[in-house]
Design a protein around this motif. Structure first.
Motif, PDB file in Angstrom:
ATOM      1  N   ALA A   5       0.790  -1.265   0.079  1.00 42.28           N
ATOM      2  CA  ALA A   5      -0.119   0.093  -0.114  1.00 42.28           C
ATOM      3  C   ALA A   5       0.960   1.220   0.067  1.00 42.28           C
ATOM      4  O   ALA A   5       0.426   2.228  -0.579  1.00 42.28           O
ATOM      5  N   VAL A   6       2.129   1.207   0.557  1.00 38.43           N
ATOM      6  CA  VAL A   6       2.875   2.367   0.548  1.00 38.43           C
ATOM      7  C   VAL A   6       3.591   2.461  -0.781  1.00 38.43           C
ATOM      8  O   VAL A   6       3.523   3.652  -1.174  1.00 38.43           O
ATOM      9  N   LEU A   7       3.834   1.526  -1.546  1.00 44.33           N
ATOM     10  CA  LEU A   7       4.343   1.759  -2.641  1.00 44.33           C
ATOM     11  C   LEU A   7       3.331   2.350  -3.639  1.00 44.33           C
ATOM     12  O   LEU A   7       3.721   3.202  -4.424  1.00 44.33           O
ATOM     13  N   ARG A   8       2.163   1.731  -3.479  1.00 44.58           N
ATOM     14  CA  ARG A   8       0.942   2.389  -4.390  1.00 44.58           C
ATOM     15  C   ARG A   8       0.586   3.849  -3.868  1.00 44.58           C
ATOM     16  O   ARG A   8       0.632   4.776  -4.866  1.00 44.58           O
ATOM     17  N   ALA A   9       0.659   4.336  -2.619  1.00 48.12           N
ATOM     18  CA  ALA A   9       0.589   5.498  -2.512  1.00 48.12           C
ATOM     19  C   ALA A   9       1.867   6.405  -2.861  1.00 48.12           C
ATOM     20  O   ALA A   9       1.502   7.619  -3.279  1.00 48.12           O
ATOM     21  N   ALA A  10       2.985   6.184  -2.767  1.00 48.24           N
ATOM     22  CA  ALA A  10       4.241   6.718  -3.270  1.00 48.24           C
ATOM     23  C   ALA A  10       3.910   7.032  -4.879  1.00 48.24           C
ATOM     24  O   ALA A  10       4.158   8.106  -5.169  1.00 48.24           O
ATOM     25  N   ARG A  11       3.616   5.943  -5.417  1.00 46.18           N
ATOM     26  CA  ARG A  11       3.379   5.863  -7.052  1.00 46.18           C
ATOM     27  C   ARG A  11       2.123   6.954  -7.457  1.00 46.18           C
ATOM     28  O   ARG A  11       2.482   7.926  -8.268  1.00 46.18           O
ATOM     29  N   ALA A  12       1.143   6.800  -6.398  1.00 47.21           N
ATOM     30  CA  ALA A  12       0.123   7.893  -6.800  1.00 47.21           C
ATOM     31  C   ALA A  12       0.327   9.322  -6.430  1.00 47.21           C
ATOM     32  O   ALA A  12       0.026  10.097  -7.103  1.00 47.21           O
ATOM     33  N   ALA A  13       1.581   9.576  -5.464  1.00 51.59           N
ATOM     34  CA  ALA A  13       1.901  10.787  -5.236  1.00 51.59           C
ATOM     35  C   ALA A  13       3.050  11.478  -6.406  1.00 51.59           C
ATOM     36  O   ALA A  13       3.688  12.565  -6.203  1.00 51.59           O
ATOM     37  N   GLY A  14       3.359  10.643  -7.308  1.00 57.54           N
ATOM     38  CA  GLY A  14       4.430  10.902  -8.243  1.00 57.54           C
ATOM     39  C   GLY A  14       5.670  10.729  -7.598  1.00 57.54           C
ATOM     40  O   GLY A  14       6.759  11.198  -8.396  1.00 57.54           O
ATOM     41  N   VAL A  15       5.992   9.986  -6.935  1.00 60.99           N
ATOM     42  CA  VAL A  15       7.237   9.213  -6.445  1.00 60.99           C
ATOM     43  C   VAL A  15       7.648   8.127  -7.109  1.00 60.99           C
ATOM     44  O   VAL A  15       7.158   7.274  -7.323  1.00 60.99           O
ATOM     45  N   GLU A  16       8.825   8.257  -7.618  1.00 65.72           N
ATOM     46  CA  GLU A  16       9.672   7.052  -8.264  1.00 65.72           C
ATOM     47  C   GLU A  16      10.811   6.727  -7.259  1.00 65.72           C
ATOM     48  O   GLU A  16      11.397   7.530  -6.600  1.00 65.72           O
ATOM     49  N   LEU A  17      10.630   5.329  -7.061  1.00 68.46           N
ATOM     50  CA  LEU A  17      11.497   4.638  -5.996  1.00 68.46           C
ATOM     51  C   LEU A  17      12.712   3.825  -6.628  1.00 68.46           C
ATOM     52  O   LEU A  17      12.380   3.285  -7.494  1.00 68.46           O
ATOM     53  N   ALA A  18      13.680   3.773  -5.933  1.00 65.58           N
ATOM     54  CA  ALA A  18      14.931   2.965  -6.370  1.00 65.58           C
ATOM     55  C   ALA A  18      15.637   2.656  -5.133  1.00 65.58           C
ATOM     56  O   ALA A  18      15.535   3.059  -4.256  1.00 65.58           O
ATOM     57  N   ILE A  19      16.467   1.548  -5.314  1.00 62.93           N
ATOM     58  CA  ILE A  19      17.118   1.099  -4.085  1.00 62.93           C
ATOM     59  C   ILE A  19      18.804   1.101  -4.522  1.00 62.93           C
ATOM     60  O   ILE A  19      19.114   1.145  -5.692  1.00 62.93           O
ATOM     61  N   ASP A  20      19.588   1.445  -3.477  1.00 58.84           N
ATOM     62  CA  ASP A  20      20.933   1.407  -3.565  1.00 58.84           C
ATOM     63  C   ASP A  20      21.383   0.760  -2.312  1.00 58.84           C
ATOM     64  O   ASP A  20      21.491   1.480  -1.136  1.00 58.84           O
ATOM     65  N   GLY A  21      21.786  -0.607  -2.436  1.00 61.60           N
ATOM     66  CA  GLY A  21      22.216  -1.346  -1.481  1.00 61.60           C
ATOM     67  C   GLY A  21      20.863  -1.211  -0.323  1.00 61.60           C
ATOM     68  O   GLY A  21      19.895  -1.970  -0.817  1.00 61.60           O
ATOM     69  N   ASN A  22      21.104  -0.958   0.795  1.00 61.53           N
ATOM     70  CA  ASN A  22      19.987  -0.809   1.749  1.00 61.53           C
ATOM     71  C   ASN A  22      19.160   0.351   1.692  1.00 61.53           C
ATOM     72  O   ASN A  22      18.164   0.646   2.665  1.00 61.53           O
ATOM     73  N   ASP A  23      19.485   1.474   1.082  1.00 62.43           N
ATOM     74  CA  ASP A  23      19.062   2.528   0.654  1.00 62.43           C
ATOM     75  C   ASP A  23      18.047   2.920  -0.022  1.00 62.43           C
ATOM     76  O   ASP A  23      17.901   2.057  -0.929  1.00 62.43           O
ATOM     77  N   LEU A  24      16.926   3.564   0.334  1.00 66.35           N
ATOM     78  CA  LEU A  24      15.489   3.858  -0.399  1.00 66.35           C
ATOM     79  C   LEU A  24      15.954   5.354  -1.132  1.00 66.35           C
ATOM     80  O   LEU A  24      16.063   6.052  -0.447  1.00 66.35           O
ATOM     81  N   LEU A  25      15.932   5.121  -2.470  1.00 66.45           N
ATOM     82  CA  LEU A  25      16.186   6.396  -2.966  1.00 66.45           C
ATOM     83  C   LEU A  25      14.715   7.007  -3.743  1.00 66.45           C
ATOM     84  O   LEU A  25      14.113   6.195  -4.450  1.00 66.45           O
ATOM     85  N   LEU A  26      14.548   8.505  -3.640  1.00 69.09           N
ATOM     86  CA  LEU A  26      13.158   8.774  -3.906  1.00 69.09           C
ATOM     87  C   LEU A  26      13.250   9.865  -5.077  1.00 69.09           C
ATOM     88  O   LEU A  26      14.372  10.856  -4.883  1.00 69.09           O
ATOM     89  N   ASP A  27      12.661   9.899  -6.062  1.00 68.38           N
ATOM     90  CA  ASP A  27      12.722  10.907  -7.012  1.00 68.38           C
ATOM     91  C   ASP A  27      11.323  11.673  -7.370  1.00 68.38           C
ATOM     92  O   ASP A  27      10.344  10.611  -7.585  1.00 68.38           O
ATOM     93  N   ALA A  28      10.921  12.763  -7.148  1.00 69.91           N
ATOM     94  CA  ALA A  28       9.766  13.417  -7.545  1.00 69.91           C
ATOM     95  C   ALA A  28       9.841  14.693  -8.037  1.00 69.91           C
ATOM     96  O   ALA A  28      10.651  15.378  -7.734  1.00 69.91           O
ATOM     97  N   ALA A  29       8.849  14.940  -9.077  1.00 71.36           N
ATOM     98  CA  ALA A  29       8.812  16.503  -9.406  1.00 71.36           C
ATOM     99  C   ALA A  29       8.620  17.427  -8.526  1.00 71.36           C
ATOM    100  O   ALA A  29       9.078  18.526  -8.439  1.00 71.36           O
TER     101      ALA A  29
END
Length: 176
Positions: A5-29
């Motif tokens: 549900a968190v992933l869906r909410a993030a995508r709905a808010a325009g957030v692109e997610l990626a990982i770098d090792g154990n870090d969560l990377l966020l990209d949004a306009a």
């Protein structure tokens, strides 16, 4: 709130997610809502795990996208109710999971019961891709297939697909 549900909410808010090792990377306009950032922070480990590819080459997010795409097609093109579309999408995911996670066996005895071929019980290859055949008696195939479908449902449920999909209603009684 589940990680799915968190992933869906993030995508709905325009957030692109990626990982770098154990870090969560966020990209949004634009800056995402604080509630989305807070949910990502609370569920970071689960979200990172969902974004990692499994042995079948797909991450949990890939599976969620596959499910959502199939549900949308069934709902809008197939004119099914959302409940029916979710059940259809789950059925598609089960088949795809089974195809991506074969359990091959060597020719010879039945992989289910362990018995050799006899004149009354022929051991047959099941599977179409080279290297993915499993050898079973025709009489053993239904029990083996039921077990494999259960394994698929369990694996998909761990990724947030199936009865626990937030906003969906896939009841086991609706599954094929």
């Amino acid at each position: 709130m589940s990680a799915a549900a968190v992933l869906r909410a993030a995508r709905a808010a325009g957030v692109e997610l990626a990982i770098d090792g154990n870090d969560l990377l966020l990209d949004a306009a634009t800056m995402p809502p604080a509630s989305v950032v807070d949910a990502l922070r609370r569920h970071k480990a689960e979200v990172v795990a969902m974004l990692r590819s499994g042995r079948d080459g797909w991450s949990a997010e890939d599976w969620l996208l596959f499910f959502e795409e199939r549900a949308a097609i069934a709902e809008f093109d197939g004119r099914l109710s959302r409940t029916e579309a979710d059940a259809q999408a789950l059925a598609c995911c089960i088949v795809e999971w089974l195809n991506r996670n074969p359990t091959p066996s060597a020719p010879g005895p039945c992989a289910w019961c362990g018995q050799a071929e006899s004149k009354d019980a022929v051991v047959l290859p099941y599977g179409v891709e080279p290297g993915t055949h499993i050898w079973l008696h025709a009489e053993c195939w239904p029990a083996w297939q039921d077990t494999r479908r259960s394994q698929a449902r369990e694996a998909l449920a761990r990724m947030g697909i199936g009865c626990i999909v937030t906003g969906g209603c896939c009841h086991p009684s609706n599954e094929p």
